[in-house]
Design a protein around this motif. Structure first.
Motif, PDB file in Angstrom:
ATOM      1  N   THR A   1      11.563 -22.625   8.249  1.00  0.00           N
ATOM      2  CA  THR A   1      12.239 -22.852   9.529  1.00  0.00           C
ATOM      3  C   THR A   1      12.906 -21.556  10.012  1.00  0.00           C
ATOM      4  OG1 THR A   1      12.618 -25.011   8.792  1.00  0.00           O
ATOM      5  CG2 THR A   1      13.847 -24.388  10.905  1.00  0.00           C
ATOM      6  N   TYR A   2      13.390 -20.727   9.240  1.00  0.00           N
ATOM      7  CA  TYR A   2      14.050 -19.451   9.770  1.00  0.00           C
ATOM      8  C   TYR A   2      12.694 -18.489  10.316  1.00  0.00           C
ATOM      9  CZ  TYR A   2      17.013 -15.439   9.743  1.00  0.00           C
ATOM     10  OH  TYR A   2      17.771 -14.289  10.149  1.00  0.00           O
TER      11      TYR A   2
ATOM     12  N   ASN B   1      12.035 -19.733  14.042  1.00  0.00           N
ATOM     13  CA  ASN B   1      13.170 -19.191  14.995  1.00  0.00           C
ATOM     14  C   ASN B   1      14.375 -18.421  14.221  1.00  0.00           C
ATOM     15  OD1 ASN B   1      14.812 -18.831  17.054  1.00  0.00           O
ATOM     16  ND2 ASN B   1      15.123 -21.219  17.688  1.00  0.00           N
TER      17      ASN B   1
ATOM     18  N   SER C   1      18.279 -18.550  15.514  1.00  0.00           N
ATOM     19  CA  SER C   1      18.819 -19.741  15.726  1.00  0.00           C
ATOM     20  C   SER C   1      20.096 -19.711  14.860  1.00  0.00           C
ATOM     21  CB  SER C   1      18.102 -20.984  15.786  1.00  0.00           C
ATOM     22  OG  SER C   1      18.855 -22.144  15.936  1.00  0.00           O
ATOM     23  N   MET C   2      21.213 -19.887  15.111  1.00  0.00           N
ATOM     24  CA  MET C   2      22.389 -20.099  14.192  1.00  0.00           C
ATOM     25  C   MET C   2      22.402 -21.515  13.804  1.00  0.00           C
ATOM     26  SD  MET C   2      23.784 -17.532  13.435  1.00  0.00           S
ATOM     27  CE  MET C   2      25.286 -18.120  12.539  1.00  0.00           C
ATOM     28  N   TRP C   3      21.980 -22.676  14.438  1.00  0.00           N
ATOM     29  CA  TRP C   3      21.841 -23.828  13.915  1.00  0.00           C
ATOM     30  C   TRP C   3      20.908 -24.022  12.469  1.00  0.00           C
ATOM     31  CZ3 TRP C   3      24.961 -27.368  15.732  1.00  0.00           C
ATOM     32  CH2 TRP C   3      25.495 -27.264  17.140  1.00  0.00           C
ATOM     33  N   ILE C   4      20.017 -23.342  12.448  1.00  0.00           N
ATOM     34  CA  ILE C   4      19.230 -23.245  11.115  1.00  0.00           C
ATOM     35  C   ILE C   4      19.956 -22.894   9.814  1.00  0.00           C
ATOM     36  CG2 ILE C   4      17.129 -22.197   9.924  1.00  0.00           C
ATOM     37  CD1 ILE C   4      15.848 -22.074  12.816  1.00  0.00           C
TER      38      ILE C   4
ATOM     39  N   LEU D   1      23.451 -22.932   9.903  1.00  0.00           N
ATOM     40  CA  LEU D   1      24.429 -24.069   9.770  1.00  0.00           C
ATOM     41  C   LEU D   1      23.961 -25.071   9.028  1.00  0.00           C
ATOM     42  CD1 LEU D   1      27.340 -24.858  10.323  1.00  0.00           C
ATOM     43  CD2 LEU D   1      26.572 -25.948  12.587  1.00  0.00           C
ATOM     44  N   GLY D   2      22.726 -25.482   9.244  1.00  0.00           N
ATOM     45  CA  GLY D   2      21.933 -26.740   8.686  1.00  0.00           C
ATOM     46  C   GLY D   2      21.960 -26.284   7.117  1.00  0.00           C
TER      47      GLY D   2
END
Length: 446
Positions: A340-341, A344, A347-350, A352-353
Motif C-alpha cells: 500500500t505504501y 501512495n 499518504s499519512m493515512w497509510i 496511521l492505519g
C-alpha cells in the motif's frame, strides 16, 4: 488476469491431489524422523510434502506455457526455465535431507549451486536502485554475488520459520499474494513486459501454498520438510530477483518533476527488495532474540531450545491455531503495508492505519494474559472460564486448592487424567498436537 488465476488453480489442485499419495509414500519410505525436544508435535509425522509442491510447480509452468498470453513469457524470456532448473536441484537436495538428514554445509553448498544455475540461465540482478544515487548497473560478478546471497537468505528464512503446522506455507502465501499484486500492477499499469515472469512466479507460488495448506494445518497430517520450505523460498526469491534485476526503473518514468516527487515515486522500485524481507523479518527477530537469550544464559548461540517466538506464543496461553493466525496477521501487515505504501507513499493515512493495526496485533499477543470477570447478568452468554463460579467464596476456595486438583481445563473443572498420568495440554488430534503445558502444569509429555 484470468490466465494467471487459471494457472494458480491448476497448481493448487495438483498440489492438493498429490499430497495424499505423497504422505503414504513418505510413511512407506520411512521419512518420519524422531521427535526432537524442541518440536511441538507429539507423534512422528511424515515429511516430503515438497514432492507434491514441486509437481504443482511443474504443472503450473506447463499450463502457463500452453496459454495464449502467458506463452509469451516463455518465448521472450528464459527465466521460467531457469527457475525450473534451480527448483529441481534444490528440491532434490531437500528430499535427500528429509530422508537422510544431510549435513548443513552440504545443504548450503546446494543452495548456492541452485542459485548459480539460475544466474547462468539469465535470472540475475542486472541493476540496483540505490537511495540518493539512482539506478546503478552491476558488473557480472556483483550481480551474481547479490543474486546468490538473496536466494540463500530467503531460502533459509523460510526454512527457519517452518516451526508450526501451516506457518511457513501460510506466511509465504501471504507474501506472494502481495508480491503478485505489485508485479501485476507494474506489468499492467506501466506496460512493462519484463514484469510478467515475476507475476507468473507469484501466482504459481500461491497455488503451491494453497494446495498444501489443507493437509498442513493443525493438526498436520504431513510436513513440507526441507524439500518444500527450500523450494518455496527459492521461488519467492526468483520472483523478487526477476522484477528487481530485469525491470529498468527508467522505463517507469520515475524521475520526472521535483526532487521530492521523485523520492516518493522511487518507492515502488524498492518494494521488490523489501518483499522478501516480509518473510525474513519475523525469523530474523526470532534469531536475534535467540542469540541474546542463549548468550545471556552462558550457552552457545547455536544450542537448541524452546524459546522461539512460536514457543512463546504457546506458553503464554495461545492455542496452536491461534499462534499461527497471529503470525499470519503480522506477515500480512508487513507485506500489504509495504504494498500500500508503494502505491501512495505520500499518504499519512497509510502510516496511521499501519500503526493502529500494529496496536491491535500487540493486544492480540497479550490477550491470554488478561482474564476479565463478566458481570453476573452476562454470565450465561460467555464461556465458563469467564464466569465468577459462585461468588467470592468460591474464588477463594479455588485459589487455596492444591495445584494438582484441577485438570488441564483450569480451576473448577474435573481432572481429565489421574494423578499418575502425565498431563498433556493442547491436544486436538493425533498428529501435530502441542507438547507445551499450561503455566500451572507440573508434567508435560515431550
Amino acid at each position: 488476469m484470468r490466465e494467471y488465476l487459471l494457472t494458480l488453480c491448476i497448481t493448487a489442485a495438483v498440489t492438493y491431489l498429490l499430497t495424499g499419495p505423497v504422505r503414504k509414500f513418505a510413511i512407506v519410505a520411512g521419512a518420519m524422523p524422531e521427535i526432537r525436544a524442541r518440536d511441538v508435535h507429539r507423534e512422528p509425522t511424515p515429511r516430503l510434502g515438497g514432492i507434491a509442491m514441486f509437481f504443482g510447480l511443474c504443472a503450473g509452468l506447463l499450463v502457463a506455457d500452453h496459454l495464449t498470453n502467458l506463452n509469451e513469457v516463455f518465448e521472450k524470456s528464459n527465466e521460467p526455465r531457469a527457475l525450473l532448473s534451480g527448483a529441481a536441484l534444490i528440491w532434490l537436495i531437500g528430499v535427500l535431507d528429509d530422508k537422510f538428514e544431510i549435513d548443513a554445509l552440504i545443504k548450503l553448498g546446494g543452495q548456492m549451486i541452485a542459485a548459480g544455475v539460475m544466474v547462468m540461465q539469465g535470472l540475475t540482478i542486472l541493476w540496483l536502485p540505490v537511495p540518493l544515487v539512482g539506478t546503478v548497473a552491476l558488473t557480472q560478478w556483483q550481480g551474481t554475488l547479490l543474486t546468490v546471497a538473496l536466494v540463500v537468505i530467503t531460502i533459509n528464512a523460510v526454512n527457519f520459520v517452518d516451526g508450526l503446522d501451516g506457518l511457513a506455507a501460510g506466511m509465504v502465501c501471504i507474501a506472494s499474494a502481495a508480491f503478485f499484486m505489485y508485479a501485476y500492477r507494474i506489468w499492467y499499469s506501466y506496460g512493462i513486459e519484463a514484469a510478467a515472469p515475476a507475476t507468473l512466479f507469484a501466482a504459481i507460488l500461491m497455488g503451491m501454498c494453497l494446495g498444501f495448506l489443507p493437509h498442513n494445518m493443525h493438526p498436520a497430517r504431513i510436513f513440507m520438510g526441507d524439500s518444500g520450505s527450500m523450494l518455496i523460498g527459492l521461488v519467492l526469491a526468483a520472483g523478487a530477483i526477476s522484477v528487481t534485476g530485469q525491470v529498468d526503473p527508467d522505463i517507469m518514468r520515475l524521475f520526472s518533476g521535483s526532487e521530492r516527487n521523485a523520492v516518493h515515486q522511487m518507492v515502488p522500485v524498492y518494494i521488490p527488495l523489501l518483499m522478501p524481507l516480509t518473510i525474513i523479518a519475523i525469523p530474523a527477530a526470532d534469531l536475534i532474540l535467540a542469540i541474546v537469550r542463549r548468550t545471556w544464559r552462558g550457552q552457545s548461540p547455536f544450542a537448541a531450545d524452546r524459546g522461539h517466538l512460536h514457543h512463546r506464543l504457546l506458553e503464554i496461553g495461545h492455542s496452536h491455531s491461534r499462534a499461527v493466525l497471529i503470525m499470519y496477521f503480522w506477515s500480512a501487515l508487513i507485506a500489504f503495508g509495504a504494498l500500500t505504501y508503494s502505491v501512495n507513499a505520500a499518504s499519512m493515512w497509510i502510516v496511521l492505519g499501519v500503526v493502529i493495526l500494529s496496536a491491535i496485533g500487540l493486544a492480540l499477543l497479550l490477550l491470554p494474559r488478561f482474564r476479565p470477570r463478566t458481570p453476573r447478568w452476562a454470565e450465561a452468554f460467555v464461556p465458563p472460564r469467564y464466569r465468577r463460579r459462585g461468588g467470592l467464596a468460591a474464588e477463594a476456595q479455588e485459589s487455596e486448592a492444591p495445584a494438582g486438583q484441577y485438570g488441564p481445563t483450569g480451576p473448577g473443572q474435573p481432572a481429565a487424567v489421574d494423578a499418575q498420568s502425565p498431563v498433556t495440554v493442547g491436544v486436538s488430534g493425533a498428529n501435530g498436537a502441542t507438547a507445551i503445558g499450561g503455566r500451572g502444569s507440573s508434567k508435560v509429555r515431550i
